[in-house]
Design an enzyme around this catalytic site. Structure first.
Site, mmCIF file in Angstrom:
data_model
loop_
_atom_site.group_PDB
_atom_site.id
_atom_site.type_symbol
_atom_site.label_atom_id
_atom_site.label_comp_id
_atom_site.label_asym_id
_atom_site.label_seq_id
_atom_site.Cartn_x
_atom_site.Cartn_y
_atom_site.Cartn_z
ATOM 1 N N ASP A 187 0.291 3.556 3.915
ATOM 2 C CA ASP A 187 -0.766 4.236 3.158
ATOM 3 C C ASP A 187 -1.814 4.854 4.074
ATOM 4 O OD1 ASP A 187 -1.655 1.742 3.985
ATOM 5 O OD2 ASP A 187 -2.355 1.079 2.020
ATOM 6 N N GLY A 246 0.788 -1.233 0.000
ATOM 7 C CA GLY A 246 0.000 0.000 0.000
ATOM 8 C C GLY A 246 0.819 1.280 0.000
ATOM 9 N N PHE A 262 -14.367 3.291 3.106
ATOM 10 C CA PHE A 262 -13.371 2.471 2.424
ATOM 11 C C PHE A 262 -12.914 3.177 1.159
ATOM 12 C CE2 PHE A 262 -11.534 -0.942 -0.051
ATOM 13 C CZ PHE A 262 -10.738 -1.530 0.910
ATOM 14 N N VAL A 263 -11.634 3.519 1.133
ATOM 15 C CA VAL A 263 -11.097 4.311 0.020
ATOM 16 C C VAL A 263 -10.069 3.506 -0.777
ATOM 17 C CG1 VAL A 263 -11.477 6.513 1.189
ATOM 18 C CG2 VAL A 263 -9.309 5.318 1.514
ATOM 19 N N ARG A 309 -4.922 0.239 -7.066
ATOM 20 C CA ARG A 309 -3.740 0.922 -6.522
ATOM 21 C C ARG A 309 -3.223 1.979 -7.493
ATOM 22 N NH1 ARG A 309 -2.017 -2.170 -2.040
ATOM 23 N NH2 ARG A 309 -2.200 -4.398 -2.260
ATOM 24 N N ASP A 365 -5.469 2.940 10.089
ATOM 25 C CA ASP A 365 -6.858 2.486 10.214
ATOM 26 C C ASP A 365 -7.054 1.866 11.591
ATOM 27 O OD1 ASP A 365 -9.478 1.717 9.675
ATOM 28 O OD2 ASP A 365 -8.917 -0.035 8.508
ATOM 29 N N LYS A 422 -7.329 7.758 9.046
ATOM 30 C CA LYS A 422 -8.776 7.523 9.082
ATOM 31 C C LYS A 422 -9.327 7.832 10.463
ATOM 32 C CE LYS A 422 -10.584 3.966 6.350
ATOM 33 N NZ LYS A 422 -11.125 2.613 6.100
ATOM 34 N N ASP A 449 -5.744 -0.467 -2.128
ATOM 35 C CA ASP A 449 -6.413 -1.409 -3.017
ATOM 36 C C ASP A 449 -7.737 -1.906 -2.480
ATOM 37 O OD1 ASP A 449 -5.089 -3.014 -0.898
ATOM 38 O OD2 ASP A 449 -5.851 -4.705 -2.052
HETATM 39 P P1 IMP Z 1 -4.689 -1.838 10.006
HETATM 40 O O1 IMP Z 1 -3.610 -2.746 10.462
HETATM 41 O O2 IMP Z 1 -6.051 -2.369 10.306
HETATM 42 O O3 IMP Z 1 -4.538 -0.396 10.422
HETATM 43 O O4 IMP Z 1 -4.690 -1.932 8.435
HETATM 44 C C1 IMP Z 1 -3.804 -1.229 7.700
HETATM 45 C C2 IMP Z 1 -3.891 -1.651 6.266
HETATM 46 O O5 IMP Z 1 -5.230 -1.966 5.885
HETATM 47 C C3 IMP Z 1 -3.497 -0.515 5.404
HETATM 48 O O6 IMP Z 1 -2.119 -0.470 5.214
HETATM 49 C C4 IMP Z 1 -4.276 -0.790 4.154
HETATM 50 O O7 IMP Z 1 -3.544 -1.637 3.333
HETATM 51 C C5 IMP Z 1 -5.515 -1.490 4.627
HETATM 52 N N1 IMP Z 1 -6.654 -0.547 4.685
HETATM 53 C C6 IMP Z 1 -7.204 0.032 5.769
HETATM 54 N N2 IMP Z 1 -8.211 0.872 5.425
HETATM 55 C C7 IMP Z 1 -8.301 0.805 4.075
HETATM 56 C C8 IMP Z 1 -9.149 1.453 3.095
HETATM 57 O O8 IMP Z 1 -10.023 2.275 3.380
HETATM 58 N N3 IMP Z 1 -8.910 1.111 1.803
HETATM 59 C C9 IMP Z 1 -7.961 0.236 1.408
HETATM 60 N N4 IMP Z 1 -7.152 -0.384 2.277
HETATM 61 C C10 IMP Z 1 -7.322 -0.107 3.598
HETATM 62 MG MG MG Z 2 -1.309 -2.027 3.390
#
Ligand code: IMP
Ligand code: MG
Length: 187
Positions: A105, A49, A158-159, A171, A108, A136, A165
């Site tokens: 990227d 990402g 969700f973006v 991407r 979240d 986010k 992706d």
């Molecule tokens: P986390 O570990 O849950 O914070 O997830 C992080 C990863 O989830 C990011 O690096 C993204 O690859 C993916 N991700 C989280 N939110 C989104 C979204 O809105 N769109 C696409 N990928 C996302």
């Molecule tokens: Mg990622």
């Protein structure tokens, strides 16, 4: 919606276009160049990402630095975080004398970043900070992480685009947009 890019038809809204993105990345680059002047800086991108953001950010940083990559993810092809983090490929550089900026990227659930930041601290990096292209706004995050260099704050949608992706696609969109939920409805 974004005429010269047919894939943008699957977006319900463009949040940031190419010009806004490059202006913001340049600001972050300036800030990092000032903050890390005279220090041994390494950018570590979380693949895949972070790819676009890392490439652009690095070119906006005007001080010497190295870069490396780690593949880690708490996602498995869906739009929801799966709750555990897996590392698929590790960094190759020795980080013990380095000031690390983890580049991702999006911030979240925080699971991936939290795991990766902990890992680099444990390995003796002199400092570890985080830069995420998107931040986010999530009501109850699984793991809180301090993001020193956030690009844009976005609502909890969700973006895709600029490295982000859905099912490994989108991407390559040069903008950040909200994916039409009909694309993933019923999956
Ligand atoms: P986390 O570990 O849950 O914070 O997830 C992080 C990863 O989830 C990011 O690096 C993204 O690859 C993916 N991700 C989280 N939110 C989104 C979204 O809105 N769109 C696409 N990928 C996302
Ligand atoms: Mg990622």
């Amino acid at each position: 919606m974004y005429p010269h890019h047919p894939m943008s038809r699957d977006l319900v809204e463009v949040l940031y276009d190419e010009e806004q993105i490059s202006r913001r990345v340049r600001q972050l680059g300036d800030q990092i160049s000032a903050d890390y002047s005279g220090r041994n800086l390494v950018l570590i991108g979380i693949m895949r990402g972070a790819l676009m953001f890392l490439a652009d950010l690095s070119r906006c940083i005007t001080i010497p630095h190295t870069m490396d990559f780690i593949s880690a993810s708490s996602y498995r092809g869906t739009t929801q975080s799966s709750g555990f983090v897996r590392i698929y490929r590790d960094v190759e550089l020795d980080l013990s004398e380095s000031h690390v900026i983890v580049v991702d990227d999006i911030y979240d659930s925080g699971r991936t970043l939290h795991t990766v930041v902990d890992l680099f601290r444990m390995r003796g990096a002199r400092s570890v900070e985080v830069a995420t292209f998107l931040y986010k706004e999530v009501a109850d995050r699984a793991k809180e992480v301090h993001v020193e260099y956030p690009g844009f704050r976005i609502p909890n949608a969700f973006v895709v685009g600029y490295g982000l992706d859905y099912g490994e696609l989108y991407r390559n969109l040069p903008v950040i947009g909200v994916l039409n939920p009909s694309v993933y409805a019923g999956k």
